[in-house]
Design an enzyme around this catalytic site. Sequence first.
Site, PDB file in Angstrom:
ATOM      1  N   ASP A  11       1.029  -1.142   0.092  1.00  6.26           N
ATOM      2  CA  ASP A  11      -0.018   0.196  -0.086  1.00  6.26           C
ATOM      3  C   ASP A  11       0.975   1.196  -0.011  1.00  6.26           C
ATOM      4  O   ASP A  11       1.799   1.431   0.909  1.00  6.26           O
ATOM      5  CB  ASP A  11      -1.026   0.012   1.245  1.00  6.26           C
ATOM      6  CG  ASP A  11      -2.005  -1.043   1.207  1.00  6.26           C
ATOM      7  OD1 ASP A  11      -2.316  -1.493  -0.125  1.00  6.26           O
ATOM      8  OD2 ASP A  11      -2.618  -1.220   2.046  1.00  6.26           O
ATOM      9  N   ASP A 130     -13.896  -5.782  -5.195  1.00  7.80           N
ATOM     10  CA  ASP A 130     -13.964  -6.108  -3.761  1.00  7.80           C
ATOM     11  C   ASP A 130     -15.450  -6.513  -3.486  1.00  7.80           C
ATOM     12  O   ASP A 130     -16.402  -5.949  -4.063  1.00  7.80           O
ATOM     13  CB  ASP A 130     -13.786  -4.845  -2.853  1.00  7.80           C
ATOM     14  CG  ASP A 130     -12.716  -4.121  -3.306  1.00  7.80           C
ATOM     15  OD1 ASP A 130     -11.472  -5.040  -3.490  1.00  7.80           O
ATOM     16  OD2 ASP A 130     -12.348  -2.933  -2.977  1.00  7.80           O
TER      17      ASP A 130
END
Lengths: 256, 193
Positions: A11, A130
């Site tokens: 990330d 997602d």
Amino acid sequence: MLTKRIIPCLDIKDGRTVKGVNFINLRDAGDPVELAKRYTMEGADELVFLDISATEQNRKTLSDLVLRVAGALNIPFTVGGGVSSVSDAKKLLRNGADKIAVNSAAVRTPDLINKLSKSFGNQCVVVAVDAKNINGRWMVHLVGGKVPTHIELKDWVIEVEQRGAGEILFTSMDHDGTKNGFANQTLAELSFLVNIPIIASGGAGTTDHFVDAFKIGKADAALAASVFHYGEIKIPDLKKKLKQENIEIRITNENS
Amino acid sequence: MNTIIIDYDAGNVKSLQFALERLGVNAILTNNSELIAASDRVIFPGQGEAISAMKKLKKHGLDQLIPTLKQPVLGICLGMQLLCDKTEEGETNGLGIVPTKVIRFPNTVKVPQMGWNVVTHSNTGLFQGIEQGCYMYLVHSYFVPIEPETSAKSNYAGEYSVGLKKNNFYGVQFHPEKSSKAGSQLLENFLKI
């Protein structure tokens, strides 16, 4: 035989890695390039860089980072986070990214998948999905899983394949962060529905979870972040375990 | 010695440039026929889709130039496929250097093939000193069948070519610039041919 892939995910915020890492012997654990090199040495098959600070200003920082990563790495990597146009993607690919991951923008404007695929080939286009199980139905969510949609997961994966996605990165919001294993049942169903590779994401806690993602979930690749960043699972150990379980995996002198 | 990467807007050439830089070579990116013809080594990259790639080559007259080159030429990925006569991808004609037809993987396997696969090879030329059964990184939906020109093979829905050699023309289906140490060794071998 084509081998299953192990993919650490980094990330990125303002050009730096976000999650704390406890690698020793790294000069700067916040430097994505240092961390990426370390994972490459340990035998990662591929890397994903996810920009979680996707603002206009940060796009420039991200494309500069991609250039530095490409200069340092000799394995493939995917870049995602806030990619919403062909020109966004072009900058990142030009700077050396191998694949672009699109998520919310693809749900809002599905035609983006067709455009990216036509411009760069489907091998460059990863659609990240997602999803969450709501009353027995898997529903697609946006903005890192925060915003629900009315789109069913299975309909969406079929649509993205038809539109030209080269790969699907499926994250189960129900499993993400639990360290209780991947969404194997659902992964296996997706593999049955589409004929493009599927990356499993969300739920990695032990090496056994990876075994299950490949054996039960039929995943082509498995992605994880914190178990690698915090050193809970070492990639060479993981690969040895997978090999023992007769899963095809790349083991080289570099990580034996 | 100068090394040219043919520039016809064929995807990720930056990584290839970087991989060569790590070997101490500053490759020049160009579509200029004279520069290409006069160079010592030519790398013919490729990614994406065959029809538009051939169109771009034609636009610069490169479809005529490439088959006449006498120096070592290395086609990578789609670059290798375009060395062949024909491809099933849009029923496109290639450069006609290797007499075979590129075909699509069957739907019994996932397409594109994406990832690291095992490569066995001739152990000569490009592959000298590279371990048998090494892993190389591949991303492709179409493949070259086994032919007399095959110098390396892999297996995905059956055996197929991941390396070709015909005279001064070499081709690899995998991405050496993305294939860790084995890939880097292969590029180094090409620079020494």
